[in-house]
Every structure is written in structure tokens, then in C-alpha cells.
Design a protein around this motif. Structure first.
Motif, PDB file in Angstrom:
ATOM      1  N   GLY A  10       1.315  -4.054  10.890  1.00  0.00           N
ATOM      2  CA  GLY A  10       0.333  -5.137  10.871  1.00  0.00           C
ATOM      3  C   GLY A  10       0.510  -6.107   9.716  1.00  0.00           C
ATOM      4  N   ALA A  11       0.008  -7.331   9.909  1.00  0.00           N
ATOM      5  CA  ALA A  11       0.066  -8.347   8.854  1.00  0.00           C
ATOM      6  C   ALA A  11      -0.793  -7.954   7.661  1.00  0.00           C
ATOM      7  N   ASP A  12      -1.939  -7.305   7.919  1.00  0.00           N
ATOM      8  CA  ASP A  12      -2.793  -6.864   6.815  1.00  0.00           C
ATOM      9  C   ASP A  12      -2.071  -5.845   5.946  1.00  0.00           C
ATOM     10  N   SER A  13      -1.316  -4.948   6.582  1.00  0.00           N
ATOM     11  CA  SER A  13      -0.566  -3.943   5.826  1.00  0.00           C
ATOM     12  C   SER A  13       0.481  -4.604   4.945  1.00  0.00           C
ATOM     13  N   ALA A  14       1.145  -5.597   5.520  1.00  0.00           N
ATOM     14  CA  ALA A  14       2.168  -6.305   4.746  1.00  0.00           C
ATOM     15  C   ALA A  14       1.544  -7.054   3.574  1.00  0.00           C
ATOM     16  N   PHE A  15       0.399  -7.679   3.805  1.00  0.00           N
ATOM     17  CA  PHE A  15      -0.276  -8.426   2.739  1.00  0.00           C
ATOM     18  C   PHE A  15      -0.680  -7.493   1.596  1.00  0.00           C
ATOM     19  N   LYS A  16      -1.252  -6.342   1.939  1.00  0.00           N
ATOM     20  CA  LYS A  16      -1.653  -5.385   0.901  1.00  0.00           C
ATOM     21  C   LYS A  16      -0.442  -4.891   0.122  1.00  0.00           C
ATOM     22  N   LYS A  17       0.660  -4.702   0.832  1.00  0.00           N
ATOM     23  CA  LYS A  17       1.878  -4.243   0.154  1.00  0.00           C
ATOM     24  C   LYS A  17       2.388  -5.312  -0.809  1.00  0.00           C
ATOM     25  N   VAL A  18       2.372  -6.557  -0.373  1.00  0.00           N
ATOM     26  CA  VAL A  18       2.808  -7.655  -1.249  1.00  0.00           C
ATOM     27  C   VAL A  18       1.929  -7.719  -2.493  1.00  0.00           C
TER      28      VAL A  18
END
Length: 743
Positions: free
Chosen positions: A730-738
Motif C-alpha cells: 500500500g501507498a500508506d505503508s510506503a509513506f510510513k517507511k519513507v
């Protein structure tokens, strides 16, 4: 209820990795059993026993691991990827342990507290030590623990007859086979960054850092060399190794010792001894060589792969495993070892260490760092064939760097795919370029003619295609080196079987080992002791081996080499914001994270105040256009896809804080620059060994899919028509990782 079997579920709300708990979560990690490690012992012993985690996780990859210890050892185990829960020895922890049903409990201490705890635990199997119910004396639980237990029955056996290291005996006590599994400590990303910054500050213009840990704890205080001995040792090191910078290490108890040494040697660096255990680990990680007594710092140095020289007086040197990366300097006193806490002798061993032995080992280490191969100064011509895509070719760079070091006066040529060669010329990795149009037999024939205009001494065929093999036969080289493949039965002077248990940059270096016996020995030792195969599947590689690093890429700090069009586009970004690069493309369709997810990620990043640069090569403009359509008139996002050359892309990346990319050439280019990278893996997996070659690489992938991997490269269409390997991220997962990477 299956969500409660995820190791991240805390029992009353979703974890920070996702907003809902179910099996579709990209971070879902199923647990099938619980394992308890009890080690309350000294900090050095706790560090040593972390090697067991490698075997525990190898045999039980889906296990939930709990470690029970005492202060301050709990600090050592922080951030460990193989430990799910760290408990301190107190009443609350004992109540928590009662809630578990453990598959196995490893009771590693010969200690009544540990033995007294065992009857209260729910465990199918217990390994290690318990207590005699009548006398309270420690006894082995089973025959596996008998040998380690029996060493405590006789000083003669402990001091002289036993030849096994403590970690080997510990493995055997747990019923494991010991095959040189290394200690395993972990630093967080901020700690790694702090350590590297500290290293740069300490190193200055010197060539290496030698850390001297001046203390050893308060149990056996004579395990350290005396202050006068350490002053004498520093005298000799400075005389023999003027290019080395010495750093004094230790904790609060070593402050006065370090100050006294500093009075005699004001040019040595004083590390901060007041900032706690985790900060001390960062200092140890920062140095190249660690000198110590038999101490916690010694074990930490071994865990971090530092060349470790340790002095042994009252304790047993044979009990410590250096994994071929250090040495024990033993006292020559007749009463050593003794394991006595106090000593009343007039001449004490800690006053008379053989400092010359330390210097001898240091000089041998220094020589090994300088020359991992036989250097040749003759003028030779060398040709390297690698017509793979740019990403794979970037992984060849450590090979080209070492090739240049070995053959310092050679003329090196590279046969590569068209459009790539100029990049390697500008980096000064090669001297001549021969580009081919892939798929054109005539192009390969023309390259052979061009190469053969001058004699070729050595040819290295890195690319494993049949067409590259035929090209190597057409080139009139005195010596040819390549991989052992099914079709190349003749034509090579030497061939090697690719080692699939090491990363691709190191597989390529196997070819250099064919051409140099000294490097072959060096390479075999490195591969054996550094367990690279264990790092293939880790989502964050802690440390790329220093001898196989990418070179430092020197780039202009301004934008003079960029086209006016690119300068103009970059000028639209807000001043002062962090610039993040997004590469949505890939040669293979199935390796692309969905465009709408990239758009959503870009939108969230801009809302957080960052600037986003969309990047990619010719033919990938469609992805940038799609992202722009979804974002609309969003300030803070610019599109450079298809507008920049490889070299211009490098210049733009140089300005970026972080790069988000698919498993593609862009991620490898970012790794070359030492950038922080978030990379998506879908149809391919980390165990293939093609991860970006850097110390700041983070991976998002769905590890629960049975359909992964579906091929060695990826496909233009998902074989099962779902593309779930990418759509499940998910995009939310990627954002949190960034956000977590940026800190």
C-alpha cells in the motif's frame, strides 16, 4: 482470530505498520511457536550468545523469540531483528513468561536464579542447565550440556585440556552444530548514521582508526592492561603506523584512565565515556581495529566484524572465537590463566603485556588491507564484457575498481549495451568503450573487429549469454576468464561456478579471483567468515564489506552540467525543502509498483513539506504523465522522466535526500551515490542477490506469497494474472517507511 498470530499484533490495537490487522497486511508475519532464551550473565557473554540466534532462526524461521536477561544487558539486545521481546529479570517479567507456551527454552546460565525459574515455565523442551534439588548445585539438563558443565569441575581441564571456544560449547549445549556462526548485534539506522559521522570526524586525514578499549569491568579488574602498558603500546603504534588515528574507548569507569593516557598522548582522541552503552557500541562500530582486554568491548568488536586484538592474562584465550579476524595476545606468566579476582604478586601480568605482538599483528592487518592481490604495474590491455541492462552493470563497479587497483597501468575496455558506456568513462572506471546493439549479430561482429585492432592480454566475460560467449571467442585474448555454464565448454583458460550464496557484486569478483591467487585466498576467507548468504534475505543490509564498496563518486556541487530545460524544471520546486526522487518505471511490467500508488505516495510526501522529482529514462514518459494527471496542479512535484541522460540523472540524484524506486537500474544508481533508498520487490526476491549494493537500502515486499519468485527477471505480464506481489503493497505503508527512513 488469525491476526493474533502475527508477531506485530500487540493485543488491543493495530501496530504502527498498518491501520488494520489481517492477513492482507504487507507486514503480516505469522508465528508458529515461541522460543525463550535465558541468559542473565555478563554483557560479553550475552553478546557471544547472540550467535545462537542465527541457528534458532534458521531452524525456526517463523518463531517468536523472547530473551530474558538482566540490566544492563537488555540495552545490548535492542533493535535486534531476530528478537521479538526483551524482558528484564523482575517480577513483572516472570508473570509475562507464565502466559507463554514455549516450544524450547534455552537456559544458558550456570546460575540458581535461572534454574529456579524453570519449573514455573510452560515449555515442551528445556536445554542447558538446571539445579540439583538437594544441594542447589548446577547440573546439566541432558548429555548435550555435559561437556560445558564438566569444564567447571577442573582447573586443569578448563585452563589447559579444553581446546573448544565457549561459543562452540554453548552451541553443543543447545544441541546445535557449530559451523562458525558469528555473533549478531544490531544498530538502528540513526545509530548507524551517528557511527559513520563519528568515524568521519575522528578519521580526518588519517587512513585508519584504531580503538583502544582501556577497561574491562569490575569483576576481574586485571583483565585489562595497566595504564602504563597502554601508554607504552600507543608509543609503539604511533611510531610504526603514523597514518593511524588512535581513539580511547570505554565507559564511565574508564574516564580517569583515558584522561591519564591523554596527558601522555594529547593527539589521541577521547571518546565520550558518559553517554551510555548504546553510544559506546556506535564508537566501536566506527573504528577499523579494536584493541582490548578480555571484555564486553572485545566481544562487541568481534560482533561488528572489527579486526580485534585482545590481551589475556588471568582468563583463557582459547575460549574466545575470533572468526579469523583478530588474535589473542597471551600473557607469558607461568601463573596465567588463573581466573582470580585479586592478585598479590609483586610482578603482575597486566603490567607486562607483549606490546610488540600487538604491533606485529597491526602491521600484518595493515598490509592485508593494502594488498588483497598481487599488484601488477606492467602495461596490459584488459577487456570486460557485460552487455546486461544498466542496473546489472552498476553491480560490476566493485569489480572494475579492484581491477583498476590490481592492474594500475592497464588500459581497461568495456563492452556494454549502447547508450551506457559514456557513464562509465565519466566515472573513470574504464579507458575505452565498445557499445553493442543487443539483438544484432552484426553489431557484435563489428565490436570484435574493433577490439582486435590492438592485442588483448586479459578478457573477463561477466555476462552469461550465449551471444556474449561467442563474442569472447572472437576476441583474440591471451587469457579468458568466465563462469562455468552449460554451453561454454571450451575457449576459457579458467572458469568458476557462480556462488549463488553471495550477492551479485561478490559473484562477479569470483572472476578476479581466477586471475590472482592472493585475491582468491583473501576472497575465500572473506566469504567464509562474513556469512554473506545470511544477508541475502535481510530487508536491510547492515554493512557492505569495506573492500568491495562502491567508489566515492565526485560530482560538481552546482548544476552547470545540466541542460537549461532541466534547470528550469528544478527551479519550480520550493526552496529549502527536502528533495525526494521517485522512479516509477522498470524494463519489466511486473516489477512496477502501480502508478496510482506512486501518485498517492507523492501526494502524501508533498503534504509533509517535501519536494518530489519524477525520474526515469526514455520510453517511461507514460508513467510520469499518468502520475501528473492523478495529482493535478500539485505544487512541489516536477517531472523529468525522459528528459535527462544517465549522467544528468546522477547529477539530479546527487541533490536528493532519498530515492523511491522499483527493483531497477535507478535503485542501483542511487546506491552508487550512497543515497537512502526504498525499493519495491515483487516478482523477484532478495535471495537472488541483486539488491542495490549499499548501506542505506530498505525493502518493501510481500513475503507471504507462494507465487514469488515467478522468474529471474520479471515478466511483461503476471503469470497468474493478479500482480498481487506489487498491488498488495500500500501507498500508506510506503509513506510510513519513507518517514521512518528520513527520521
Amino acid at each position: 482470530m488469525e491476526a493474533v498470530r502475527c508477531r506485530h499484533f500487540n493485543g488491543y490495537k493495530p501496530c504502527t505498520k498498518n491501520s488494520s490487522c489481517d492477513e492482507q497486511c504487507h507486514s503480516y508475519s505469522s508465528v508458529d511457536k515461541a522460543i525463550l532464551v535465558i541468559h542473565l550473565g555478563a554483557m560479553g557473554s550475552v553478546v557471544r550468545s547472540t550467535a545462537l540466534l542465527r541457528k534458532i532462526k534458521q531452524q525456526n524461521p517463523n518463531s517468536y523469540v523472547v530473551w530474558l536477561t538482566e540490566r544492563p544487558s537488555h540495552e545490548i539486545l535492542k533493535h535486534h531483528p531476530a528478537i521479538d521481546k526483551i524482558l528484564e529479570m523482575n517480577f513483572e517479567s516472570l508473570l509475562s513468561l507464565k502466559a507463554f507456551e514455549f516450544e524450547t527454552v534455552y537456559a544458558l546460565d550456570k546460575d540458581l536464579k535461572t534454574a529456579g525459574l524453570l519449573p514455573f515455565l510452560n515449555a515442551k523442551t528445556v536445554k542447558g542447565f538446571s539445579a540439583n534439588p538437594v544441594t542447589g548445585s548446577i547440573q546439566p539438563i541432558d548429555k548435550d550440556a555435559t561437556e560445558l558443565w564438566s569444564i567447571g569441575l577442573s582447573n586443569q581441564k578448563k585452563f589447559f585440556e579444553n581446546t573448544k571456544s565457549e561459543i562452540q560449547l554453548l552451541f553443543e549445549t543447545c544441541g546445535f552444530e557449530f559451523s562458525k556462526q558469528k555473533y549478531w548485534l544490531a544498530l538502528s539506522e540513526p545509530e548507524l548514521q551517528g557511527s559513520r559521522q563519528r568515524r568521519r570526524q575522528w578519521l580526518g586525514t588519517k587512513k585508519c582508526l584504531i580503538g583502544i578499549n582501556t577497561g574491562c569491568g569490575n569483576v576481574i579488574t586485571y583483565k585489562k592492561m595497566s595504564t602504563t602498558s597502554q601508554i607504552r603500546l600507543i608509543d609503539q603504534i604511533k611510531k610504526e603506523m603514523p597514518e593511524a588515528q588512535i581513539v580511547l574507548l570505554g565507559g564511565k569507569d574508564e574516564t580517569l584512565i583515558n584522561d591519564e593516557i591523554h596527558k601522555h598522548h594529547p593527539d589521541v582522541i577521547l571518546s565520550d565515556t558518559q553517554r551510555g552503552l548504546r553510544d559506546g557500541l556506535q564508537s566501536i562500530f566506527a573504528v577499523d581495529v579494536l584493541i582490548s582486554g578480555d571484555s564486553f568491548a572485545m566481544h562487541a568488536g568481534i560482533a561488528f566484524g572489527k579486526y580485534t586484538l585482545a590481551w589475556f592474562g588471568p582468563t583463557c584465550a582459547h575460549e574466545v572465537e575470533f572468526y579469523g579476524n583478530g588474535a589473542a595476545i597471551k600473557s607469558d606468566f607461568a601463573c596465567s590463566p588463573c581466573w582470580k579476582r585479586d592478585c598479590s604478586k609483586e610482578r603482575m601480568c597486566y603490567d607486562y603485556p607483549d606490546t610488540e605482538q600487538f604491533v606485529t599483528h597491526l602491521l600484518e592487518w595493515q598490509q592485508a588491507q593494502k594488498e588483497p592481490f598481487y599488484r601488477e604495474t606492467a602495461e596490459k590491455r584488459i577487456v570486460v564484457i557485460n552487455t546486461a541492462f544498466l542496473g546489472d552493470l552498476v553491480l560490476t563497479i566493485p569489480f572494475l575498481v579492484l581491477l583498476r587497483q590490481k592492474f594500475s597501468h592497464a588500459k581497461i575496455g568495456l563492452v556494454c549495451k549502447n547508450g551506457i558506456g559514456d557513464f562509465f568513462l565519466k566515472l573513470n572506471l574504464v579507458d575505452e568503450i565498445f557499445e553493442v546493439q543487443k539483438g544484432s549479430g552484426d553489431a557484435y561482429a563489428m565490436v570484435a573487429v574493433e577490439v582486435n585492432k590492438q592485442p588483448v592480454d586479459y578478457l573477463f566475460c561477466i555476462h552469461r549469454s550465449f551471444r556474449s560467449y561467442l563474442l569472447s571467442l572472437r576476441i583474440k585474448a591471451q587469457y579468458r576468464f568466465g563462469y562455468k555454464l552449460g554451453f561454454n565448454l571450451f575457449g576459457f583458460n579458467k572458469k568458476v561456478v557462480r556462488n549463488l550464496n553471495i550477492p551479485e557484486p561478490l559473484r562477479i569478483l569470483q572472476l578476479l579471483a581466477l586471475a590472482d591467487g592472493a585475491f582468491a585466498d583473501f576472497f575465500e576467507t572473506e566469504s567464509k567468515y562474513h556469512n554473506y548468504n545470511e544477508k541475502l534475505n535481510t530487508q536491510h543490509m547492515v554493512e557492505v564489506p569495506r573492500w568491495a564498496h562502491f567508489p566515492h563518486v565526485s560530482l560538481p556541487s552546482d548544476e552547470d552540467q545540466l541542460k537549461p530545460e532541466i534547470k528550469s524544471i528544478l527551479g519550480q520546486l520550493p526552496k529549502g525543502s527536502k528533495r525526494l526522487a521517485i522512479f516509477p518505471g522498470s524494463v519489466w511490467n511486473t516489477k512496477r509498483w502501480p502508478v496510482e500508488r506512486f501518485a498517492s505516495l507523492a501526494e502524501q510526501l508533498v503534504k509533509r513539506g517535501h519536494s518530489v522529482i519524477l525520474m526515469g529514462g526514455p520510453g517511461e514518459e507514460v508513467y510520469g504523465d499518468a502520475i501528473e494527471r492523478k495529482l493535478g496542479a500539485t505544487t512541489g512535484v516536477v517531472n523529468l522522466i525522459g528528459k535527462s541522460s544517465v549522467w544528468e540523472s546522477i547529477l539530479v540524484l546527487h541533490q536528493c535526500e532519498l530515492v523511491v524506486a522499483n527493483d531497477s537500474a535507478s535503485a542501483h544508481l542511487a546506491a552508487l551515490l550512497g543515497k537512502k533508498i526504498l525499493v519495491f520487490f515483487g516478482p523477484t526476491v532478495l535471495s537472488f542477490g541483486y539488491r542495490p549494493w549499499g548501506n542505506h537500502v530498505y525493502v518493501l515486499e510481500n513475503t507471504l506469497l507462494s507465487c514469488r519468485p515467478c522468474g529471474s527477471h520479471g515478466h511483461n505480464e503476471c503469470p497468474i494474472k493478479t500482480h498481487v506481489c506489487m498491488t498488495s503493497i500500500g501507498a500508506d505503508s510506503a509513506f510510513k517507511k519513507v518517514e521512518s527512513i528520513l527520521g
